[in-house]
Design an enzyme around this catalytic site. Structure first.
Site, PDB file in Angstrom:
ATOM      1  N   PRO A 180       0.824  -1.174   0.000  1.00  0.00           N
ATOM      2  CA  PRO A 180       0.000   0.000   0.000  1.00  0.00           C
ATOM      3  C   PRO A 180       0.872   1.243   0.000  1.00  0.00           C
ATOM      4  O   PRO A 180       1.503   1.543   1.015  1.00  0.00           O
ATOM      5  CB  PRO A 180      -0.743  -0.126   1.313  1.00  0.00           C
ATOM      6  CG  PRO A 180      -0.092  -1.242   2.112  1.00  0.00           C
ATOM      7  CD  PRO A 180       0.851  -1.875   1.232  1.00  0.00           C
ATOM      8  N   GLU A 181       0.951   1.964  -1.065  1.00  0.00           N
ATOM      9  CA  GLU A 181       1.626   3.266  -1.014  1.00  0.00           C
ATOM     10  C   GLU A 181       0.570   4.291  -0.621  1.00  0.00           C
ATOM     11  O   GLU A 181      -0.562   3.916  -0.298  1.00  0.00           O
ATOM     12  CB  GLU A 181       2.297   3.556  -2.369  1.00  0.00           C
ATOM     13  CG  GLU A 181       3.314   2.466  -2.697  1.00  0.00           C
ATOM     14  CD  GLU A 181       4.309   2.803  -3.796  1.00  0.00           C
ATOM     15  OE1 GLU A 181       4.564   3.988  -4.045  1.00  0.00           O
ATOM     16  OE2 GLU A 181       4.846   1.849  -4.401  1.00  0.00           O
ATOM     17  N   LYS A 219       1.719   7.356   4.499  1.00  0.00           N
ATOM     18  CA  LYS A 219       1.229   5.990   4.674  1.00  0.00           C
ATOM     19  C   LYS A 219       0.598   5.773   6.044  1.00  0.00           C
ATOM     20  O   LYS A 219       0.318   4.639   6.434  1.00  0.00           O
ATOM     21  CB  LYS A 219       2.376   5.004   4.443  1.00  0.00           C
ATOM     22  CG  LYS A 219       2.984   5.117   3.051  1.00  0.00           C
ATOM     23  CD  LYS A 219       4.292   4.382   2.923  1.00  0.00           C
ATOM     24  CE  LYS A 219       4.986   4.717   1.597  1.00  0.00           C
ATOM     25  NZ  LYS A 219       6.357   4.189   1.537  1.00  0.00           N
ATOM     26  N   ASN A 229       7.974   2.132  -3.304  1.00  0.00           N
ATOM     27  CA  ASN A 229       8.926   1.608  -4.288  1.00  0.00           C
ATOM     28  C   ASN A 229       8.429   1.686  -5.733  1.00  0.00           C
ATOM     29  O   ASN A 229       9.213   1.836  -6.655  1.00  0.00           O
ATOM     30  CB  ASN A 229       9.283   0.157  -3.946  1.00  0.00           C
ATOM     31  CG  ASN A 229      10.662  -0.222  -4.458  1.00  0.00           C
ATOM     32  OD1 ASN A 229      11.485   0.644  -4.733  1.00  0.00           O
ATOM     33  ND2 ASN A 229      10.901  -1.506  -4.595  1.00  0.00           N
ATOM     34  N   ARG A 259      15.914  -1.980  -1.087  1.00  0.00           N
ATOM     35  CA  ARG A 259      14.732  -2.255  -1.914  1.00  0.00           C
ATOM     36  C   ARG A 259      15.178  -2.370  -3.358  1.00  0.00           C
ATOM     37  O   ARG A 259      16.206  -1.807  -3.747  1.00  0.00           O
ATOM     38  CB  ARG A 259      13.702  -1.111  -1.789  1.00  0.00           C
ATOM     39  CG  ARG A 259      13.301  -0.783  -0.352  1.00  0.00           C
ATOM     40  CD  ARG A 259      12.648  -1.929   0.364  1.00  0.00           C
ATOM     41  NE  ARG A 259      11.414  -2.350  -0.280  1.00  0.00           N
ATOM     42  CZ  ARG A 259      10.249  -1.730  -0.120  1.00  0.00           C
ATOM     43  NH1 ARG A 259      10.133  -0.683   0.649  1.00  0.00           N
ATOM     44  NH2 ARG A 259       9.181  -2.188  -0.730  1.00  0.00           N
TER      45      ARG A 259
END
Length: 299
Positions: A2-3, A52, A193, A288
DNA sequence: CGGTTATGTATAG
DNA sequence: TATACCTAACCGC
């Protein structure tokens, strides 16, 4: 994860279906018994997101802070007011959109089903229910604590009150690679990401470019593009960054774009760049995976 | 059925 | 930099 767009959708969902409702709070999994007890029987007065972080506000002045982390998600069900997405949170496939509500949409609602899996929190109104699974953070805090958390975060492209100049100044003040700063929630809140990789591609910025070497105009262009992309993400319930001329023909609105056409570089290692045909590259950055086109985003 | 993976972050060393 | 956190889908056996 979830961004930011998913969290803003959640704030909107809670606002529309639960605000003004008395909620029963429980923790079927048992890991949030005390917290659930502190809001059980309270009225939800509002819900908001910053980056977030999701904040659910109650009439006893307490705030429930939820951060979904990598694999948290909320699921919803209930009467006709709950039509729409039934699950918002961690996607499980590239380009995935939120699962639609497969209820019959009628007004009947006989109460929530038996909890499935590890339900950290269950909120129930007389119209429907919400289950939270797998959050990285879930706690009851005060309004002052909520304000302190927001104050430490950078501006959020999804918040109309955000000041782009704060982001521009902050990202250009350090030698940190732009690709890293975009993931730093103290620099800009809500980017994850996927949006990191995609916005750098769209603005043709080399991910390792030091912030101090980023032009003011380009920095502002990154911000403006994130405002565009993330607001589209809120509308569509998924991340689609490609423009129609870079997708297979026939797909209409962003919610109808096939998953394999949704991104320029994210998770496309080795596939041809949609612009120049160069194979998309991948490397670790900030623990990442980072994807980019070595030609379009040359330094 | 077990191993891998994920759109995230906190903490330890 | 590495690891823990803790959930569910996917993939290969």
């Amino acid at each position: 994860m979830p961004e930011g767009h998913s969290i803003h959708r959640l704030a909107r969902q809670f606002t529309s279906v639960f605000t003004g409702e008395t909620l029963k709070a429980s923790s079927p999994q048992g890991r949030f018994l005390e917290g659930a007890g502190r809001i059980d029987g309270s009225v939800l007065t509002g819900a908001r997101a910053h980056g977030k972080q999701l904040f659910l506000e109650f009439d006893n002045d307490l705030v429930m802070r939820v951060h979904l982390g990598l694999y948290g998600a909320w699921s919803f069900g209930g009467d006709s007011r709950f039509r729409g997405a039934s699950s918002i949170g961690a996607p499980r496939r590239v380009g995935e959109r939120e699962t639609p509500n497969d209820d019959d949409g009628g007004s009947s609602y006989g109460g929530p089903p038996a909890p499935v899996g590890a339900v950290r929190v269950r909120l129930v109104s007389k119209h429907g229910w919400a289950d939270l699974r797998g959050p990285t953070a879930c706690e009851i805090i005060t309004q002052a604590e909520r304000d302190a958390i927001i104050a430490k975060l950078g501006p959020d492209p999804l918040n109309p009150d955000s000041d782009p100049a704060r982001f521009v100044a902050r990202v250009r003040r350090t030698r940190t690679a732009v690709g890293l700063s975009l993931m730093n929630q103290a620099v800009i809140a809500g980017v994850g990401n996927v949006y990191r990789a995609e916005v750098l591609f769209r603005r043709r910025v080399h991910p390792w470019l030091p912030g101090v070497a980023l032009g003011e105009v380009t920095a502002l262009a990154l911000w403006e593009d994130l405002v565009l992309l993330m607001n589209d993400g809120v509308r569509a319930g998924r991340i689609v960054t490609t423009t129609p001329q870079h997708r297979s023909p026939g797909s209409g609105s962003s919610s109808a774009v096939p998953a394999e056409d949704a991104h320029y570089v994210y998770k496309r290692t080795g596939l041809e760049c949609r612009i120049c045909g160069t194979p998309v590259a991948m490397a670790e950055m900030g623990a990442r995976k980072l994807y980019w086109c070595p030609y379009c985003q040359a330094d």
